[in-house]
Design a protein around this motif. Structure first.
Motif, mmCIF file in Angstrom:
data_model
loop_
_atom_site.group_PDB
_atom_site.id
_atom_site.type_symbol
_atom_site.label_atom_id
_atom_site.label_comp_id
_atom_site.label_asym_id
_atom_site.label_seq_id
_atom_site.Cartn_x
_atom_site.Cartn_y
_atom_site.Cartn_z
ATOM 1 N N ASP A 20 0.830 -1.200 0.000
ATOM 2 C CA ASP A 20 0.000 0.000 0.000
ATOM 3 C C ASP A 20 0.868 1.254 0.000
ATOM 4 O O ASP A 20 0.574 2.230 -0.708
ATOM 5 C CB ASP A 20 -0.914 -0.007 1.226
ATOM 6 C CG ASP A 20 -1.896 1.161 1.228
ATOM 7 O OD1 ASP A 20 -2.733 1.231 0.311
ATOM 8 O OD2 ASP A 20 -1.799 2.008 2.143
ATOM 9 N N GLY A 21 1.963 1.211 0.778
ATOM 10 C CA GLY A 21 2.856 2.363 0.823
ATOM 11 C C GLY A 21 3.526 2.627 -0.506
ATOM 12 O O GLY A 21 3.667 3.781 -0.936
ATOM 13 N N LEU A 22 3.928 1.556 -1.195
ATOM 14 C CA LEU A 22 4.560 1.712 -2.502
ATOM 15 C C LEU A 22 3.577 2.247 -3.532
ATOM 16 O O LEU A 22 3.937 3.079 -4.381
ATOM 17 C CB LEU A 22 5.127 0.366 -2.972
ATOM 18 C CG LEU A 22 6.422 -0.092 -2.290
ATOM 19 C CD1 LEU A 22 6.728 -1.536 -2.646
ATOM 20 C CD2 LEU A 22 7.587 0.815 -2.679
ATOM 21 N N VAL A 23 2.342 1.770 -3.464
ATOM 22 C CA VAL A 23 1.315 2.282 -4.383
ATOM 23 C C VAL A 23 1.154 3.784 -4.186
ATOM 24 O O VAL A 23 1.135 4.564 -5.160
ATOM 25 C CB VAL A 23 -0.034 1.565 -4.158
ATOM 26 C CG1 VAL A 23 -1.151 2.286 -4.907
ATOM 27 C CG2 VAL A 23 0.053 0.116 -4.623
ATOM 28 N N ARG A 24 1.033 4.202 -2.934
ATOM 29 C CA ARG A 24 0.848 5.625 -2.639
ATOM 30 C C ARG A 24 2.062 6.450 -3.075
ATOM 31 O O ARG A 24 1.922 7.554 -3.610
ATOM 32 C CB ARG A 24 0.580 5.823 -1.147
ATOM 33 C CG ARG A 24 -0.753 5.238 -0.686
ATOM 34 C CD ARG A 24 -0.889 5.301 0.837
ATOM 35 N NE ARG A 24 -2.114 4.683 1.299
ATOM 36 C CZ ARG A 24 -3.270 5.329 1.451
ATOM 37 N NH1 ARG A 24 -3.336 6.630 1.170
ATOM 38 N NH2 ARG A 24 -4.339 4.687 1.884
ATOM 39 N N LEU A 25 3.250 5.893 -2.834
ATOM 40 C CA LEU A 25 4.471 6.596 -3.225
ATOM 41 C C LEU A 25 4.539 6.772 -4.734
ATOM 42 O O LEU A 25 4.804 7.876 -5.239
ATOM 43 C CB LEU A 25 5.697 5.828 -2.733
ATOM 44 C CG LEU A 25 7.071 6.315 -3.219
ATOM 45 C CD1 LEU A 25 7.319 7.754 -2.779
ATOM 46 C CD2 LEU A 25 8.177 5.398 -2.706
ATOM 47 N N LEU A 26 4.295 5.706 -5.469
ATOM 48 C CA LEU A 26 4.353 5.786 -6.927
ATOM 49 C C LEU A 26 3.294 6.736 -7.474
ATOM 50 O O LEU A 26 3.566 7.531 -8.384
ATOM 51 C CB LEU A 26 4.178 4.386 -7.521
ATOM 52 C CG LEU A 26 5.357 3.418 -7.302
ATOM 53 C CD1 LEU A 26 4.951 1.991 -7.631
ATOM 54 C CD2 LEU A 26 6.564 3.836 -8.134
ATOM 55 N N GLN A 27 2.112 6.679 -6.917
ATOM 56 C CA GLN A 27 1.049 7.576 -7.374
ATOM 57 C C GLN A 27 1.389 9.034 -7.082
ATOM 58 O O GLN A 27 1.055 9.921 -7.878
ATOM 59 C CB GLN A 27 -0.274 7.188 -6.714
ATOM 60 C CG GLN A 27 -0.847 5.876 -7.220
ATOM 61 C CD GLN A 27 -2.102 5.444 -6.484
ATOM 62 O OE1 GLN A 27 -2.356 5.871 -5.353
ATOM 63 N NE2 GLN A 27 -2.898 4.600 -7.115
ATOM 64 N N ALA A 28 2.073 9.273 -5.972
ATOM 65 C CA ALA A 28 2.467 10.640 -5.626
ATOM 66 C C ALA A 28 3.453 11.213 -6.637
ATOM 67 O O ALA A 28 3.562 12.438 -6.778
ATOM 68 C CB ALA A 28 3.074 10.676 -4.227
ATOM 69 N N TYR A 29 4.166 10.324 -7.346
ATOM 70 C CA TYR A 29 5.123 10.759 -8.371
ATOM 71 C C TYR A 29 4.556 10.555 -9.775
ATOM 72 O O TYR A 29 5.304 10.418 -10.736
ATOM 73 C CB TYR A 29 6.442 10.006 -8.214
ATOM 74 C CG TYR A 29 7.305 10.550 -7.089
ATOM 75 C CD1 TYR A 29 8.340 11.460 -7.334
ATOM 76 C CD2 TYR A 29 7.083 10.173 -5.771
ATOM 77 C CE1 TYR A 29 9.131 11.955 -6.321
ATOM 78 C CE2 TYR A 29 7.869 10.669 -4.737
ATOM 79 C CZ TYR A 29 8.893 11.560 -5.019
ATOM 80 O OH TYR A 29 9.670 12.053 -3.988
ATOM 81 N N ASP A 30 3.232 10.516 -9.866
ATOM 82 C CA ASP A 30 2.525 10.485 -11.157
ATOM 83 C C ASP A 30 2.657 9.179 -11.927
ATOM 84 O O ASP A 30 2.484 9.153 -13.152
ATOM 85 C CB ASP A 30 2.962 11.652 -12.048
ATOM 86 C CG ASP A 30 2.616 13.008 -11.439
ATOM 87 O OD1 ASP A 30 1.549 13.108 -10.800
ATOM 88 O OD2 ASP A 30 3.414 13.951 -11.589
ATOM 89 N N PHE A 31 2.956 8.080 -11.230
ATOM 90 C CA PHE A 31 2.889 6.777 -11.861
ATOM 91 C C PHE A 31 1.455 6.266 -11.768
ATOM 92 O O PHE A 31 0.741 6.566 -10.807
ATOM 93 C CB PHE A 31 3.806 5.772 -11.153
ATOM 94 C CG PHE A 31 5.280 6.023 -11.345
ATOM 95 C CD1 PHE A 31 5.949 5.501 -12.434
ATOM 96 C CD2 PHE A 31 5.984 6.773 -10.423
ATOM 97 C CE1 PHE A 31 7.307 5.722 -12.606
ATOM 98 C CE2 PHE A 31 7.342 7.002 -10.576
ATOM 99 C CZ PHE A 31 8.013 6.475 -11.680
ATOM 100 N N GLU A 32 1.050 5.471 -12.735
ATOM 101 C CA GLU A 32 -0.252 4.815 -12.693
ATOM 102 C C GLU A 32 -0.030 3.342 -12.349
ATOM 103 O O GLU A 32 0.545 2.591 -13.138
ATOM 104 C CB GLU A 32 -0.952 4.926 -14.043
ATOM 105 C CG GLU A 32 -2.316 4.221 -14.066
ATOM 106 C CD GLU A 32 -2.940 4.161 -15.441
ATOM 107 O OE1 GLU A 32 -4.029 3.579 -15.572
ATOM 108 O OE2 GLU A 32 -2.308 4.687 -16.392
ATOM 109 N N VAL A 33 -0.437 2.951 -11.149
ATOM 110 C CA VAL A 33 -0.286 1.559 -10.728
ATOM 111 C C VAL A 33 -1.485 0.777 -11.283
ATOM 112 O O VAL A 33 -2.592 0.864 -10.755
ATOM 113 C CB VAL A 33 -0.212 1.430 -9.201
ATOM 114 C CG1 VAL A 33 -0.040 -0.036 -8.799
ATOM 115 C CG2 VAL A 33 0.955 2.263 -8.648
ATOM 116 N N VAL A 34 -1.256 0.015 -12.342
ATOM 117 C CA VAL A 34 -2.354 -0.674 -13.015
ATOM 118 C C VAL A 34 -2.688 -2.009 -12.366
ATOM 119 O O VAL A 34 -3.760 -2.573 -12.604
ATOM 120 C CB VAL A 34 -2.041 -0.880 -14.511
ATOM 121 C CG1 VAL A 34 -1.949 0.462 -15.221
ATOM 122 C CG2 VAL A 34 -0.753 -1.685 -14.700
ATOM 123 N N ALA A 35 -1.766 -2.529 -11.545
ATOM 124 C CA ALA A 35 -2.023 -3.763 -10.805
ATOM 125 C C ALA A 35 -1.075 -3.820 -9.622
ATOM 126 O O ALA A 35 0.109 -3.481 -9.755
ATOM 127 C CB ALA A 35 -1.849 -4.988 -11.688
#
Length: 235
Positions: free
Chosen positions: A14-29
């Motif tokens: 969950d933390g990695l998802v939030r981190l990546l999203q904060a840097y404009d990555f789209e976590v598709v899975a």
């Protein structure tokens, strides 16, 4: 940039998802098992995969195996592997096809968001990135490494930074030398490691792979997960 993430520990995932999203990555899975990872990679075909080495059900190397199988089916699929411990052979396997777009990072690096995100971008762009701790242990190892012995101290420094995925400009800045000097050192490294002429990026990958191969033959595997450690979700 589209990302597939594999991590079995919920809080870290969950933390990695939030981190990546904060840097404009789209976590598709965001998955937590090897089979789910392989399915997500083949279905989503992301720009980059961020993968835990050890996933259920056995917590051995399911994540790595799924990533390697996906790269076999989708050549050049960018994969950044995260690990709790230094596993030299994992890094070597990732680089084995010589195509680049792979990285091996210790999980501790996640706590430096800028460094982590920079590594994700580097791998997604087709570069290679080995954790500095992995490289330092390889460089500092003992044993017979005659091909590496051909390199001057400065060439070894350049090779170490190449293994971390640094560009010529970044190496020049770190060593306080000119890019022209870096280019000269890399050319000497290629010659001394008997790497045939080819595209620059490809030769850099081959140099790092040769570096790992030599270290493996000389020193065997590096320190691994403690035998009495049963914490799931290694990396």
């Amino acid at each position: 940039m589209r990302v597939v993430l594999a991590e079995d520990l919920f809080l870290l995932r969950d933390g990695l998802v939030r981190l990546l999203q904060a840097y404009d990555f789209e976590v598709v899975a965001a998955v937590d098992t090897g089979p789910d990872l392989l399915n997500a990679l083949l279905t989503e075909r992301p720009d980059v995969a961020v993968v835990d080495v050890r996933l259920p059900p056995t917590f051995t190397d399911e994540g790595l195996r799924a990533a390697l199988e996906a790269r076999r089916r989708i050549p050049g699929l960018p994969v950044l592997v995260l690990s709790q411990y230094v596993e030299q052979l994992y890094a070597k396997e990732l680089l084995a096809d010589g195509s680049g777009a792979v990285g091996y990072l210790l999980k501790d690096r996640v706590f430096d968001p800028d460094q982590f995100v920079e590594t994700v971008h580097r791998v997604a762009a087709g570069g290679t990135a080995l954790d500095p701790q992995v490289v330092a242990m390889l460089v500092g190892g003992t044993g017979r490494r005659k091909p590496l012995d051909r390199l001057t101290p400065r060439e070894r420094e350049v090779l170490q930074l190449m293994a971390e995925g640094r560009s010529n400009a970044a190496i020049a800045e770190r060593l306080v030398i000119t890019e022209r000097a870096v280019k000269k050192h890399t050319t000497n490294i290629f010659l001394k490691l008997d790497l045939p002429p080819s595209e620059e990026d490809h030769r850099r990958v081959l140099a790092v792979l040769a570096f790992l191969e030599i270290a493996t033959q000389a020193d065997g595997s590096l320190p691994r997960r403690p035998a009495n450690c049963t914490v799931p979700g290694d990396r």
